[in-house]
Design a protein around this motif. Structure first.
Motif, PDB file in Angstrom:
ATOM      1  N   ASN A   1     -35.092 -50.308  47.681  1.00 16.81           N
ATOM      2  CA  ASN A   1     -35.425 -50.952  48.953  1.00 16.81           C
ATOM      3  C   ASN A   1     -36.340 -52.154  48.751  1.00 16.81           C
ATOM      4  O   ASN A   1     -36.155 -53.198  49.381  1.00 16.81           O
ATOM      5  CB  ASN A   1     -36.088 -49.946  49.903  1.00 16.81           C
ATOM      6  N   LEU A   2     -37.336 -52.009  47.875  1.00 15.19           N
ATOM      7  CA  LEU A   2     -38.261 -53.112  47.615  1.00 15.19           C
ATOM      8  C   LEU A   2     -37.515 -54.317  47.048  1.00 15.19           C
ATOM      9  O   LEU A   2     -37.614 -55.430  47.585  1.00 15.19           O
ATOM     10  CB  LEU A   2     -39.350 -52.677  46.625  1.00 15.19           C
ATOM     11  N   TYR A   3     -36.772 -54.120  45.978  1.00 15.43           N
ATOM     12  CA  TYR A   3     -36.134 -55.254  45.321  1.00 15.43           C
ATOM     13  C   TYR A   3     -35.041 -55.877  46.170  1.00 15.43           C
ATOM     14  O   TYR A   3     -34.879 -57.089  46.196  1.00 15.43           O
ATOM     15  CB  TYR A   3     -35.629 -54.851  43.935  1.00 15.43           C
ATOM     16  N   SER A   4     -34.306 -55.056  46.883  1.00 11.46           N
ATOM     17  CA  SER A   4     -33.273 -55.621  47.749  1.00 11.46           C
ATOM     18  C   SER A   4     -33.904 -56.449  48.870  1.00 11.46           C
ATOM     19  O   SER A   4     -33.399 -57.511  49.229  1.00 11.46           O
ATOM     20  CB  SER A   4     -32.403 -54.480  48.251  1.00 11.46           C
ATOM     21  N   SER A   5     -35.060 -56.027  49.389  1.00 12.63           N
ATOM     22  CA  SER A   5     -35.727 -56.794  50.461  1.00 12.63           C
ATOM     23  C   SER A   5     -36.261 -58.142  49.956  1.00 12.63           C
ATOM     24  O   SER A   5     -36.514 -59.043  50.745  1.00 12.63           O
ATOM     25  CB  SER A   5     -36.882 -55.980  51.062  1.00 12.63           C
ATOM     26  N   LEU A   6     -36.399 -58.263  48.631  1.00  6.86           N
ATOM     27  CA  LEU A   6     -36.905 -59.507  48.041  1.00  6.86           C
ATOM     28  C   LEU A   6     -35.783 -60.372  47.454  1.00  6.86           C
ATOM     29  O   LEU A   6     -36.050 -61.348  46.764  1.00  6.86           O
ATOM     30  CB  LEU A   6     -37.940 -59.184  46.961  1.00  6.86           C
ATOM     31  N   GLY A   7     -34.543 -59.992  47.723  1.00 12.13           N
ATOM     32  CA  GLY A   7     -33.419 -60.834  47.304  1.00 12.13           C
ATOM     33  C   GLY A   7     -32.839 -60.529  45.936  1.00 12.13           C
ATOM     34  O   GLY A   7     -32.050 -61.308  45.412  1.00 12.13           O
ATOM     35  N   PHE A   8     -33.206 -59.384  45.342  1.00 14.41           N
ATOM     36  CA  PHE A   8     -32.593 -58.998  44.071  1.00 14.41           C
ATOM     37  C   PHE A   8     -31.197 -58.454  44.354  1.00 14.41           C
ATOM     38  O   PHE A   8     -30.996 -57.703  45.307  1.00 14.41           O
ATOM     39  CB  PHE A   8     -33.433 -57.933  43.367  1.00 14.41           C
TER      40      PHE A   8
ATOM     41  N   LYS B   1     -25.553 -56.771  40.305  1.00 10.59           N
ATOM     42  CA  LYS B   1     -24.308 -57.378  39.820  1.00 10.59           C
ATOM     43  C   LYS B   1     -23.592 -56.445  38.859  1.00 10.59           C
ATOM     44  O   LYS B   1     -22.738 -56.871  38.091  1.00 10.59           O
ATOM     45  CB  LYS B   1     -24.609 -58.720  39.165  1.00 10.59           C
ATOM     46  N   GLY B   2     -23.971 -55.161  38.889  1.00  8.61           N
ATOM     47  CA  GLY B   2     -23.287 -54.157  38.086  1.00  8.61           C
ATOM     48  C   GLY B   2     -23.828 -53.977  36.687  1.00  8.61           C
ATOM     49  O   GLY B   2     -23.234 -53.251  35.886  1.00  8.61           O
ATOM     50  N   ASN B   3     -24.944 -54.586  36.352  1.00  9.09           N
ATOM     51  CA  ASN B   3     -25.515 -54.453  35.018  1.00  9.09           C
ATOM     52  C   ASN B   3     -26.232 -53.106  34.884  1.00  9.09           C
ATOM     53  O   ASN B   3     -27.006 -52.725  35.755  1.00  9.09           O
ATOM     54  CB  ASN B   3     -26.507 -55.582  34.739  1.00  9.09           C
ATOM     55  N   ARG B   4     -25.953 -52.416  33.763  1.00 10.48           N
ATOM     56  CA  ARG B   4     -26.556 -51.122  33.502  1.00 10.48           C
ATOM     57  C   ARG B   4     -27.101 -51.087  32.089  1.00 10.48           C
ATOM     58  O   ARG B   4     -26.476 -51.600  31.158  1.00 10.48           O
ATOM     59  CB  ARG B   4     -25.533 -49.988  33.680  1.00 10.48           C
ATOM     60  N   PHE B   5     -28.272 -50.487  31.932  1.00 11.70           N
ATOM     61  CA  PHE B   5     -28.904 -50.307  30.630  1.00 11.70           C
ATOM     62  C   PHE B   5     -29.328 -48.856  30.541  1.00 11.70           C
ATOM     63  O   PHE B   5     -30.332 -48.467  31.137  1.00 11.70           O
ATOM     64  CB  PHE B   5     -30.113 -51.241  30.482  1.00 11.70           C
ATOM     65  N   GLY B   6     -28.555 -48.057  29.829  1.00 12.45           N
ATOM     66  CA  GLY B   6     -28.843 -46.631  29.750  1.00 12.45           C
ATOM     67  C   GLY B   6     -28.785 -46.013  31.139  1.00 12.45           C
ATOM     68  O   GLY B   6     -27.797 -46.166  31.855  1.00 12.45           O
ATOM     69  N   LYS B   7     -29.866 -45.341  31.525  1.00 14.46           N
ATOM     70  CA  LYS B   7     -29.909 -44.677  32.833  1.00 14.46           C
ATOM     71  C   LYS B   7     -30.338 -45.617  33.943  1.00 14.46           C
ATOM     72  O   LYS B   7     -30.426 -45.205  35.098  1.00 14.46           O
ATOM     73  CB  LYS B   7     -30.881 -43.496  32.780  1.00 14.46           C
ATOM     74  N   GLU B   8     -30.650 -46.868  33.614  1.00 15.00           N
ATOM     75  CA  GLU B   8     -31.167 -47.788  34.627  1.00 15.00           C
ATOM     76  C   GLU B   8     -30.145 -48.832  35.040  1.00 15.00           C
ATOM     77  O   GLU B   8     -29.302 -49.248  34.244  1.00 15.00           O
ATOM     78  CB  GLU B   8     -32.426 -48.492  34.109  1.00 15.00           C
ATOM     79  N   MET B   9     -30.244 -49.229  36.276  1.00 16.94           N
ATOM     80  CA  MET B   9     -29.476 -50.360  36.767  1.00 16.94           C
ATOM     81  C   MET B   9     -30.402 -51.576  36.740  1.00 16.94           C
ATOM     82  O   MET B   9     -31.617 -51.441  36.866  1.00 16.94           O
ATOM     83  CB  MET B   9     -28.966 -50.109  38.178  1.00 16.94           C
ATOM     84  N   ALA B  10     -29.834 -52.750  36.521  1.00 11.30           N
ATOM     85  CA  ALA B  10     -30.633 -53.971  36.487  1.00 11.30           C
ATOM     86  C   ALA B  10     -30.196 -54.856  37.644  1.00 11.30           C
ATOM     87  O   ALA B  10     -29.010 -55.094  37.849  1.00 11.30           O
ATOM     88  CB  ALA B  10     -30.447 -54.694  35.166  1.00 11.30           C
ATOM     89  N   VAL B  11     -31.178 -55.316  38.423  1.00 16.45           N
ATOM     90  CA  VAL B  11     -30.887 -56.210  39.544  1.00 16.45           C
ATOM     91  C   VAL B  11     -31.537 -57.553  39.247  1.00 16.45           C
ATOM     92  O   VAL B  11     -32.549 -57.637  38.543  1.00 16.45           O
ATOM     93  CB  VAL B  11     -31.348 -55.618  40.892  1.00 16.45           C
ATOM     94  N   ILE B  12     -30.934 -58.602  39.798  1.00 16.19           N
ATOM     95  CA  ILE B  12     -31.304 -59.966  39.426  1.00 16.19           C
ATOM     96  C   ILE B  12     -31.681 -60.773  40.656  1.00 16.19           C
ATOM     97  O   ILE B  12     -31.022 -60.707  41.695  1.00 16.19           O
ATOM     98  CB  ILE B  12     -30.121 -60.657  38.710  1.00 16.19           C
ATOM     99  N   LYS B  13     -32.722 -61.587  40.504  1.00 16.75           N
ATOM    100  CA  LYS B  13     -33.110 -62.548  41.526  1.00 16.75           C
ATOM    101  C   LYS B  13     -33.104 -63.917  40.889  1.00 16.75           C
ATOM    102  O   LYS B  13     -33.719 -64.124  39.837  1.00 16.75           O
ATOM    103  CB  LYS B  13     -34.510 -62.255  42.066  1.00 16.75           C
TER     104      LYS B  13
END
Length: 152
Positions: free
Chosen positions: A125-132, A135-147
């Motif tokens: 919720n935090l990152y999406s509210s800031l425009g992240f 794009k489907g990037n995954r690193f192990g158990k984590e998803m990566a979001v980009i701004k």
């Protein structure tokens, strides 16, 4: 809580111990390393920049980012947390905006990236509210979001 009173200050001799005493909620503990480990990590990985989050004169949170580009040709946010007693007041969002402003000053800053566990709804919720954007990037158990830095 007035989020205009939120500031970030590099971790130093006066605030490191206060950062180490901060705690997230029980539900969030599985998603984040302790601040003590993060501060120790920054002493061996010198490109990591740890900051205390202040609300007024009180340390209420911690964040850390890398000052060199990594995967996906971006600068990565490594940690951000607000003590369980101060969550839900907009402090994390205000501090993240300040961190993004600092990161945007880094050389060739075009993208800021953060990874988090997909079940961590507070982070999503935090990152999406800031425009992240996811794009489907995954690193192990984590998803990566980009701004993109040039976006507000």
């Amino acid at each position: 809580m007035n989020t205009e009173d939120v500031k970030i200050v590099e971790v130093n001799a006066e605030n490191w111990y206060e950062c180490c005493k901060l705690e997230v909620s029980t539900e969030q503990k599985e998603y984040i390393e302790s601040n003590a480990i993060s501060i120790a990590q920054s002493k061996f990985e010198h490109t990591l920049k740890p900051y205390a989050i202040y609300a007024g004169e009180k340390v209420v949170g911690f964040l850390m980012y890398n000052s060199v580009q990594e995967e996906l040709d971006g600068y990565w946010i490594y940690r951000i947390m607000v003590d369980k007693e101060y969550q839900g007041k907009g402090i994390g969002k205000a501090a993240t905006k300040l961190m993004i402003s600092e990161m945007a000053k880094l050389p060739n800053a075009r993208k800021i990236i953060v990874g988090y566990h997909p079940d961590n709804t507070e982070a999503r919720n935090l990152y999406s509210s800031l425009g992240f954007i996811d794009k489907g990037n995954r690193f192990g158990k984590e998803m990566a979001v980009i701004k993109n830095v040039n976006e507000s």
